[in-house]
Write an enzyme that holds these catalytic residues in place. Structure first.
Site, PDB file in Angstrom:
ATOM      1  CE  LYS A 176     123.137 -46.862  38.878  1.00 21.20           C
ATOM      2  NZ  LYS A 176     122.211 -48.735  38.826  1.00 21.20           N
ATOM      3  CB  CYS A 235     124.542 -50.958  43.086  1.00 17.75           C
ATOM      4  SG  CYS A 235     124.736 -51.671  40.715  1.00 17.75           S
TER       5      CYS A 235
END
Length: 430
Positions: A205, A259
């Protein structure tokens, strides 16, 4: 057969869409958030997150009885932790939300339950933090309690489609845990589901977002170099990308969001002596708001006294209301320190923000510079002729290569582009 009951911890940009997706597919869902106002609003079908069709899905889920919001968890078959993981001032992961959410569910865990961490976390978080807390339940991890990491891969504006259609990685504490979690997500996921261990999934991720951050940093560094060398970085990138194995991303005023602006630091935290390119890339992207301010200073150098700057867009990306880690907010903070700028903001996606002006004419009136900071699609139809009539000095700085240059210049503006060293004169057009 009874419906699967799912308890989702955290009703933000990922938790709420995930909760309603399970509810839409027949699960009984309890969504937990510590914000009582959010909980009350959701139980009345009111959504504060701007995401296409999410409000309709929430309202349908509430009416069906499949979704209820609460401030505390309760017994369920599966628990999904989808809380924020911000960074601290020293660029370390703040895992307090994950810790608190995990501790909250411990009293409600029963044999056969599934616990999934969706929150983006540094590699090793499940092993080092989550599992030791879950062990307080007295259940044997991987045998009586199935635990793993299932990171999301969604794009704001397309979250509901991508939750269903994107491929997914699931990392389990053991193989049985991964398989149990896979079967849970198969309730609505149509993309491929790949199984691995938890630590690998955690790393995947953050690597996915770090790859993009590093590529953008390369483009931003090129933009600075091209400005110095008298070149147009957008032309350079366009032509370089004609090579069949080159794909340089686009430069801009900085990188934001939860992110790309955050996740690379999770890798740096785990291996600071090795993650040198990653750290430098993050620092490069963090310098871009200051780079934009330097261009603004340059453009308006000949104006004495207070300089009026009108900024189009303040979100971290186009066509959303998301301000998380927005580089434009950071640009404004830098401008505030100069004390010689009068700042105005126009962003149709943001309900309220300091300096926000709702009327376009008032927004541009008496301004010395129009800065295109976020390329919202609605700005394509900007009434540039009306703005030209009310501005004091007709200057445009495009940080996204978004405007039609010819159209802008035909209305008497001097058009400048971030990363374009061919047109970086310091004179002011009045």
């Amino acid at each position: 057969m009874n419906a699967v009951k799912v308890c989702v911890m955290g009703l933000g940009y990922i938790g709420l869409p995930t909760a309603t997706m399970f509810a839409a597919h027949g699960c009984k869902v309890i969504g937990v958030d510590v914000n009582e106002e959010i909980v009350s609003g959701l139980n009345n079908g009111k959504v504060t997150i701007k995401e296409p069709n999410l409000d309709v899905m929430v309202q349908d889920a509430v009416r069906s009885g499949n979704f209820v919001a609460a401030t505390k968890p309760e017994e369920a078959d599966a628990f999904i932790i989808a809380v924020p993981t911000p960074i601290t001032m020293d660029k370390k992961a703040d895992l307090s939300y994950v810790r608190n959410a995990t501790e909250m569910i411990v009293p409600f865990l029963r044999k056969g339950n599934i616990v999934v961490v969706e929150s983006t976390v540094p590699p090793g978080t499940l092993e080092d933090l989550v599992v030791p807390i879950l062990e307080k339940s007295g259940l044997k991890i991987g045998d009586e309690l199935y635990v793993g990491h299932a990171p999301e891969r969604v794009l704001p504006g397309k979250i509901l489609q991508e939750l269903v259609n994107n491929d997914r990685i699931i990392g389990g504490i053991n193989r049985t845990s991964a398989e149990k979690i896979r079967d849970l997500y198969k309730i609505f996921v149509k993309g491929e589901i790949y199984l691995t261990d938890a630590k690998t999934a955690e790393m995947c991720k953050v690597v996915e977002n770090t790859f993009r951050d590093v590529n953008i940093a390369f483009a931003n560094e090129l933009a600075k170099i091209c400005e110095r060398l008298g070149l147009n970085v957008w032309e350079v990138i366009e032509l370089a990308n004609k090579h069949p194995r080159v794909n340089i991303l686009q430069p801009g005023p900085g990188v934001g969001g939860h992110c790309l602006a955050v996740d690379p630091w999770f890798i740096v935290e785990k291996a600071p002596d090795l993650a040198k390119i990653i750290k430098l890339s993050r620092e490069t992207n963090d310098t871009m708001p200051r780079q934009v301010l330097e261009r603004i200073d340059q453009i308006l150098a000949n104006i004495e006294g207070t300089k009026r700057v009108s900024i189009l867009g303040i979100t971290y990306k186009p066509n959303t209301d998301d301000l998380r880690e927005s580089p434009i907010v950071k640009l404004i903070e830098l401008m505030e320190k100069r004390r010689n700028y009068e700042i105005r903001v126009y962003d149709p996606y943001v309900k309220s923000y300091k300096y926000q002006v709702k009327d376009l004419t008032s927004f541009a009136e008496g301004s010395d510079l129009l800065v295109l900071a976020v390329h919202h699609e609605v700005f394509k139809d900007l009434p540039i002729d009306r703005l030209a009539k009310v501005m004091r000095n007709r200057n445009v700085l495009d940080t996204r290569n978004f405007f039609n240059r010819e159209k802008i210049e035909n209305h008497g503006f001097r058009y400048m582009l971030l990363g374009d060293g061919k047109n970086s004169q310091n004179t002011v057009l009045k």
